[in-house]
Design a protein around this motif. Structure first.
Motif, PDB file in Angstrom:
ATOM      1  N   GLU A  55       0.820  -1.219   0.000  1.00 22.56           N
ATOM      2  CA  GLU A  55       0.000   0.000   0.000  1.00 22.56           C
ATOM      3  C   GLU A  55       0.854   1.269   0.000  1.00 22.56           C
ATOM      4  O   GLU A  55       0.371   2.335  -0.360  1.00 22.56           O
ATOM      5  CB  GLU A  55      -0.933   0.007   1.204  1.00 22.56           C
ATOM      6  CG  GLU A  55      -1.993  -1.077   1.137  1.00 22.56           C
ATOM      7  CD  GLU A  55      -2.888  -1.093   2.367  1.00 22.56           C
ATOM      8  OE1 GLU A  55      -2.811  -0.140   3.189  1.00 22.56           O
ATOM      9  OE2 GLU A  55      -3.651  -2.052   2.507  1.00 22.56           O
ATOM     10  N   ASP A  56       2.114   1.159   0.389  1.00 25.08           N
ATOM     11  CA  ASP A  56       3.004   2.320   0.446  1.00 25.08           C
ATOM     12  C   ASP A  56       3.970   2.394  -0.735  1.00 25.08           C
ATOM     13  O   ASP A  56       4.592   3.431  -0.958  1.00 25.08           O
ATOM     14  CB  ASP A  56       3.824   2.287   1.736  1.00 25.08           C
ATOM     15  CG  ASP A  56       2.940   2.360   2.969  1.00 25.08           C
ATOM     16  OD1 ASP A  56       1.923   3.092   2.920  1.00 25.08           O
ATOM     17  OD2 ASP A  56       3.252   1.686   3.961  1.00 25.08           O
ATOM     18  N   SER A  58       3.658   2.469  -4.103  1.00 25.01           N
ATOM     19  CA  SER A  58       3.433   3.430  -5.183  1.00 25.01           C
ATOM     20  C   SER A  58       3.832   4.838  -4.759  1.00 25.01           C
ATOM     21  O   SER A  58       4.375   5.604  -5.552  1.00 25.01           O
ATOM     22  CB  SER A  58       1.984   3.400  -5.653  1.00 25.01           C
ATOM     23  OG  SER A  58       1.118   3.801  -4.620  1.00 25.01           O
ATOM     24  N   ARG A  59       3.591   5.183  -3.497  1.00 25.00           N
ATOM     25  CA  ARG A  59       3.981   6.508  -2.994  1.00 25.00           C
ATOM     26  C   ARG A  59       5.502   6.645  -2.965  1.00 25.00           C
ATOM     27  O   ARG A  59       6.047   7.694  -3.294  1.00 25.00           O
ATOM     28  CB  ARG A  59       3.398   6.725  -1.607  1.00 25.00           C
ATOM     29  CG  ARG A  59       3.544   8.130  -1.113  1.00 25.00           C
ATOM     30  CD  ARG A  59       2.773   8.342   0.144  1.00 25.00           C
ATOM     31  NE  ARG A  59       2.971   7.200   1.040  1.00 25.00           N
ATOM     32  CZ  ARG A  59       2.733   7.230   2.325  1.00 25.00           C
ATOM     33  NH1 ARG A  59       2.307   8.325   2.886  1.00 25.00           N
ATOM     34  NH2 ARG A  59       2.926   6.169   3.069  1.00 25.00           N
ATOM     35  N   LEU A  60       6.198   5.578  -2.595  1.00 24.93           N
ATOM     36  CA  LEU A  60       7.663   5.596  -2.599  1.00 24.93           C
ATOM     37  C   LEU A  60       8.190   5.789  -4.019  1.00 24.93           C
ATOM     38  O   LEU A  60       9.052   6.630  -4.257  1.00 24.93           O
ATOM     39  CB  LEU A  60       8.218   4.298  -2.015  1.00 24.93           C
ATOM     40  CG  LEU A  60       9.727   4.111  -2.160  1.00 24.93           C
ATOM     41  CD1 LEU A  60      10.472   5.096  -1.277  1.00 24.93           C
ATOM     42  CD2 LEU A  60      10.123   2.684  -1.848  1.00 24.93           C
ATOM     43  N   GLN A  62       6.651   7.050  -6.616  1.00 21.40           N
ATOM     44  CA  GLN A  62       6.296   8.390  -7.079  1.00 21.40           C
ATOM     45  C   GLN A  62       7.226   9.437  -6.472  1.00 21.40           C
ATOM     46  O   GLN A  62       7.705  10.334  -7.163  1.00 21.40           O
ATOM     47  CB  GLN A  62       4.855   8.717  -6.725  1.00 21.40           C
ATOM     48  CG  GLN A  62       4.416  10.092  -7.180  1.00 21.40           C
ATOM     49  CD  GLN A  62       2.983  10.392  -6.775  1.00 21.40           C
ATOM     50  OE1 GLN A  62       2.329   9.612  -6.093  1.00 21.40           O
ATOM     51  NE2 GLN A  62       2.497  11.545  -7.181  1.00 21.40           N
ATOM     52  N   SER A  63       7.513   9.316  -5.195  1.00 20.32           N
ATOM     53  CA  SER A  63       8.419  10.249  -4.532  1.00 20.32           C
ATOM     54  C   SER A  63       9.803  10.194  -5.158  1.00 20.32           C
ATOM     55  O   SER A  63      10.441  11.224  -5.377  1.00 20.32           O
ATOM     56  CB  SER A  63       8.513   9.911  -3.043  1.00 20.32           C
ATOM     57  OG  SER A  63       9.508  10.662  -2.423  1.00 20.32           O
ATOM     58  N   THR A  66       9.804  11.996  -8.428  1.00 23.47           N
ATOM     59  CA  THR A  66       9.693  13.447  -8.236  1.00 23.47           C
ATOM     60  C   THR A  66      11.039  14.055  -7.838  1.00 23.47           C
ATOM     61  O   THR A  66      11.363  15.162  -8.254  1.00 23.47           O
ATOM     62  CB  THR A  66       8.651  13.764  -7.142  1.00 23.47           C
ATOM     63  OG1 THR A  66       7.408  13.168  -7.516  1.00 23.47           O
ATOM     64  CG2 THR A  66       8.476  15.245  -6.964  1.00 23.47           C
TER      65      THR A  66
END
Length: 70
Positions: A55-56, A58-60, A62-63, A66
């Motif tokens: 669950e985490d 995709s955020r990693l 994406q970060s 960026t």
């Protein structure tokens, strides 16, 4: 890594690692190995992703995209 710095890092009550913006791992402390249960061979390259909850992840990723240098 020099011996004195390694001793300090291993004494920290925290999980410590270094990675490039692309996700290539440079270093894990022993606490990271103990927490994740991964061996060095499993953790190298994009091993950090293997230790991140799905669950985490995709955020990693994406970060990382960026903050990656152009």
């Amino acid at each position: 890594m020099n011996h004195q710095l390694n001793r300090v890092i291993e004494a920290l009550p925290a999980i410590v690692w270094t990675a490039t913006a692309e996700g290539w791992i440079g270093f894990f402390n022993q606490r990271w190995y103990d927490y994740t249960g991964l061996e060095l061979e499993q953790a190298q390259h994009r091993g950090l992703e293997a230790a991140i909850h799905t669950e985490d992840l995709s955020r990693l990723v994406q970060s990382r995209q960026t903050t990656a240098p152009s």
